[in-house]
Design an enzyme around this catalytic site. Structure first.
Site, PDB file in Angstrom:
ATOM      1  N   ASP A 143       0.854  -1.193   0.000  1.00  0.00           N
ATOM      2  CA  ASP A 143       0.000   0.000   0.000  1.00  0.00           C
ATOM      3  C   ASP A 143       0.886   1.237   0.000  1.00  0.00           C
ATOM      4  OD1 ASP A 143      -2.124   1.977   0.584  1.00  0.00           O
ATOM      5  OD2 ASP A 143      -3.286   0.225   1.144  1.00  0.00           O
ATOM      6  N   ASP A 179      -8.571  -5.289  -1.932  1.00  0.00           N
ATOM      7  CA  ASP A 179      -9.741  -4.552  -1.448  1.00  0.00           C
ATOM      8  C   ASP A 179      -9.631  -3.081  -1.885  1.00  0.00           C
ATOM      9  OD1 ASP A 179     -12.207  -4.651  -0.115  1.00  0.00           O
ATOM     10  OD2 ASP A 179     -11.344  -3.846   1.731  1.00  0.00           O
ATOM     11  N   LYS A 236     -12.050  -6.411  -5.246  1.00  0.00           N
ATOM     12  CA  LYS A 236     -13.276  -5.629  -5.105  1.00  0.00           C
ATOM     13  C   LYS A 236     -13.579  -4.886  -6.406  1.00  0.00           C
ATOM     14  CE  LYS A 236     -13.382  -2.198  -2.015  1.00  0.00           C
ATOM     15  NZ  LYS A 236     -13.601  -1.748  -0.623  1.00  0.00           N
TER      16      LYS A 236
END
Length: 202
Positions: free
Chosen positions: A79, A117, A157
């Site tokens: 991330d 996600d 997602k």
């Protein structure tokens, strides 16, 4: 004034959310943990996995769930945001576009499972949001082409909308089967779903 009222209403709703309360009680970093738990209850993949990457892992609740499985010997979280250290995981602070090759972390073994996600910043303008989701999907697929083993699993997602069918079709060129699943912890009024992409065929 109206904006403040709307914000206060969201905060109140969030605090009263069943999964928010449960995540606090069970020491998960966010309610999103229950989305991964629900996915696993449906598809039973975590006990079969040994090497996993979680793309867009902040704040880290999916990493917490993964770390509960002792059979998973490699957990990589990626991330651009700061993520607190979670025992048994490796955090890489980079954009996923800059992490296409994880060979140095994987010791010549590819991943069994790629999770994402990630969601773009939602503008409320459907065409822009769908375009951004499509770009993210392509980036995740590029990551899989380098790092996911043959017959591996990828879960990402997506929001239902104008680009959904094309993305679904594009993923179908690389995976034997694509399932669409909406966990109970996904809010009912949300267009959020998860694409469960089974048996990678690069």
């Amino acid at each position: 004034m109206a904006k403040s009222s709307k914000s206060n209403k969201w905060i109140k709703s969030h605090r009263n959310d069943h999964f928010v309360k449960k995540s606090i009680q069970e020491n998960y970093l966010s309610r999103a943990a229950y989305k991964l738990i629900a996915l696993n209850e449906k598809y039973n993949f975590l006990k079969k996995s040994t090497r996993v990457a979680d793309l867009g892992c902040a704040p880290g609740s999916w990493l917490q769930v993964l770390s509960e499985y002792k059979n998973i010997t490699l957990i990589i979280g990626i991330d651009i945001l700061d993520v607190e250290e979670i025992e048994g995981t490796t955090i890489i602070k980079k954009d996923i576009l800059d992490c296409n090759n994880l060979e140095g972390y994987m010791k010549n073994k590819k991943l069994n499972l790629v999770l994402s996600d990630i969601a773009p910043n939602i503008t409320g303008i459907s065409d822009i949001d769908q375009s951004n989701f499509s770009i993210i999907a392509k980036s995740i697929l590029s990551f899989c082409e380098v790092n996911l083993e043959v017959n591996g699993l990828m879960i990402m997602k997506y929001f239902l909308g104008s680009s959904f069918e094309k993305t679904h079709k594009d993923l179908g060129n690389y995976f034997r089967k694509i399932d669409v699943f909406k966990p109970e912890s996904s809010k009912k009024n949300s267009k959020e779903v998860y694409l469960v992409c089974i048996d990678f065929k690069p």
